[in-house]
Motif scaffolding. Structure first.
Motif, short mmCIF file in Angstrom:
data_model
loop_
_atom_site.label_atom_id
_atom_site.label_comp_id
_atom_site.label_asym_id
_atom_site.label_seq_id
_atom_site.Cartn_x
_atom_site.Cartn_y
_atom_site.Cartn_z
N GLN A 70 31.99 29.63 36.83
CA GLN A 70 33.21 28.49 36.34
C GLN A 70 33.89 28.70 35.64
O GLN A 70 35.61 28.80 35.38
CB GLN A 70 33.00 26.88 36.70
CG GLN A 70 32.13 26.31 37.84
CD GLN A 70 32.38 24.60 38.05
OE1 GLN A 70 33.14 23.94 37.24
NE2 GLN A 70 32.06 24.44 39.53
N LEU A 71 33.64 29.02 34.59
CA LEU A 71 34.13 29.44 33.12
C LEU A 71 35.05 30.72 32.97
O LEU A 71 36.03 30.43 33.04
CB LEU A 71 33.30 29.25 31.89
CG LEU A 71 32.55 28.25 31.28
CD1 LEU A 71 31.98 28.63 30.71
CD2 LEU A 71 34.04 27.25 30.62
N ALA A 72 34.49 31.55 34.19
CA ALA A 72 34.98 32.96 34.29
C ALA A 72 36.53 32.68 35.40
O ALA A 72 37.26 33.10 34.63
CB ALA A 72 34.32 33.79 34.65
N ARG A 73 36.67 31.82 35.43
CA ARG A 73 37.60 31.73 36.95
C ARG A 73 38.03 30.20 36.42
O ARG A 73 39.69 30.72 36.12
CB ARG A 73 36.89 30.63 37.62
CG ARG A 73 38.24 30.95 38.81
CD ARG A 73 36.74 30.11 40.64
NE ARG A 73 36.92 28.98 40.17
CZ ARG A 73 34.88 29.02 40.48
NH1 ARG A 73 34.11 30.05 40.81
NH2 ARG A 73 34.69 28.21 40.17
N ASN A 74 37.93 29.26 35.74
CA ASN A 74 38.55 28.08 34.76
C ASN A 74 39.59 28.61 33.65
O ASN A 74 40.20 27.31 33.11
CB ASN A 74 38.51 27.30 35.29
CG ASN A 74 37.73 26.93 36.84
OD1 ASN A 74 39.03 26.70 37.18
ND2 ASN A 74 36.89 26.77 36.76
N VAL A 75 38.34 29.00 32.71
CA VAL A 75 38.50 28.81 31.37
C VAL A 75 38.81 29.87 30.41
O VAL A 75 39.73 29.85 30.05
CB VAL A 75 37.25 28.31 30.36
CG1 VAL A 75 37.62 28.43 29.25
CG2 VAL A 75 37.20 27.05 31.03
N TRP A 76 38.23 31.19 31.09
CA TRP A 76 38.48 32.56 29.82
C TRP A 76 39.92 32.81 30.38
O TRP A 76 40.56 33.28 29.43
CB TRP A 76 37.20 33.02 30.81
CG TRP A 76 36.92 33.51 29.51
CD1 TRP A 76 36.39 34.82 29.14
CD2 TRP A 76 35.72 33.06 29.21
NE1 TRP A 76 35.22 35.16 28.37
CE2 TRP A 76 34.89 33.80 28.17
CE3 TRP A 76 35.33 31.49 29.17
CZ2 TRP A 76 34.19 32.89 27.48
CZ3 TRP A 76 34.85 30.88 28.39
CH2 TRP A 76 34.01 31.89 27.56
N PRO A 77 40.54 33.02 31.60
CA PRO A 77 41.79 33.39 31.30
C PRO A 77 43.11 32.12 30.17
O PRO A 77 43.97 32.87 29.80
CB PRO A 77 42.28 32.72 32.47
CG PRO A 77 41.14 32.55 33.49
CD PRO A 77 40.15 32.58 32.74
N LEU A 78 43.03 30.96 30.28
CA LEU A 78 42.82 30.69 29.26
C LEU A 78 42.81 30.83 27.76
O LEU A 78 43.80 31.14 27.31
CB LEU A 78 42.87 29.06 28.80
CG LEU A 78 43.09 27.99 30.08
CD1 LEU A 78 42.17 26.48 30.37
CD2 LEU A 78 44.14 28.35 30.67
#
Length: 329
Positions: free
Chosen positions: A281-289
């Motif tokens: 979930q972090l890779a999908r939702n947060v790492w781009p930020l």
């Protein structure tokens, strides 16, 4: 590459204060099936490390007895079945333990790429905090855009991360802290209202605002009934630590009448699969930020690995704002 046989590390010589942390030489770990070995450049220092040092937070079965739950560096060995990483990749990872050392083994599914443009020092401070905040505030607490969110300890590593993430995802953010300087730091990160708990009552402030939809608390003790009073109807209290103790007297009729949810979790004992799901979930939702620079860890101070005792003293003084890191490489 061929791994060396031994490495520099810092171990817990006996349970006690920061002074029990001692430099040591340890065998370099080899990767088990599904694991990678990372040559660490930096490791993050977290409150659970101090609890482990004091004898109050035992490693899970099979984990290293060395402290250290996060770090960043270069992948130098791959276990059987690992295909998503290559030797030489830069990674930051949630660790089962063992971060206060030059090399560490961890499940490959618990590692994430270093965000674009971020150095290893900052990347080492991402995993423990971001895994904790994302899983508790968003997955467990269900924070949604437009809701009111309160985080206690807003100037801590957890707090500075929670403020930024909650704000980016559209919440109205409240944070408590213990000084004007810390409150200013919270406001600078996006808190709509920073509350100095030494001379303001967060319960009154939140009730006047309509109540908190989600509260992230690491204090416990006397804060537990106060948090319940500060919640809005259908609010969720998420407990992640108990700096003031795990026991409190609470009128549970409020929970029923106002449809409240009291939940919580601690990260380290969770299964490898559960941690891998958080990483996904972090890779999908947060790492781009993180790669876009919309959010970044707040850095407090850096210490050499051999000065881990001073880093723990800094952590336990509660004078820090943001993350404390150990320089290893």
């Amino acid at each position: 590459m061929t791994l060396p046989d031994t490495m520099r590390a810092v171990e817990i010589s006996s349970y006690g204060g920061p002074e029990v942390l001692r430099p040591a030489n340890r065998p370099v770990p080899r990767p088990a099936e599904g694991e990678i070995v990372i040559r660490l450049a930096y490791a993050g220092v977290n409150r659970p490390d101090t609890l482990q040092r004091a004898g109050n937070y035992a490693p899970p079965p099979g984990a290293s007895d060395l402290p250290g739950l996060e770090g960043a560096g270069e992948v130098v060995a791959l276990g059987k079945g690992v295909t998503e990483w290559a030797i030489g990749d830069q990674a930051c990872a949630l660790l089962p333990g063992g971060g206060y050392a030059e090399y560490v083994a961890t499940p490959a599914a618990h590692a994430l790429p270093v965000p674009k443009g971020m150095d290893l020092r900052a990347a080492a401070c991402l995993p423990e905090t971001f895994f904790t905040v994302w899983s508790n505030v968003f997955m467990r607490g269900g924070l949604a855009s437009g809701e009111r969110f309160l985080v206690h300890g807003g100037s801590s590593g957890i707090g500075t991360t929670a403020i930024q993430l909650a704000k980016l995802f559209g919440a109205k953010v409240f944070a408590t802290a213990g000084s004007a300087e810390k409150c200013a730091a919270c406001a600078g990160l996006g808190a709509d209202r920073a509350i100095n708990y030494r001379d303001e009552d967060f319960v009154e402030i939140l009730r006047a605002a309509g109540g908190a939809d989600v509260i992230l608390d690491m204090v416990g003790g006397s804060y537990i009934p106060r948090n319940v009073r500060a919640l809005a109807d259908d609010g969720r209290l998420v407990q992640i630590a108990f700096l003031e103790g795990p026991k409190a007297e609470l009128n549970f009729a409020q929970v029923m009448v106002r449809r409240l949810t009291i939940t919580g979790s601690t990260l380290r004992p969770q299964s490898d699969l559960a941690k891998a799901a958080i990483a996904e979930q972090l890779a999908r939702n947060v790492w781009p930020l993180l790669s876009d620079g919309q959010i970044a860890p707040v850095m407090d101070s850096e210490y050499a690995l051999e000065d881990a005792a001073a880093a723990h003293a800094r952590m336990e003084s509660s004078a820090h704002i943001g993350k404390i890191v150990l320089r290893i490489g």
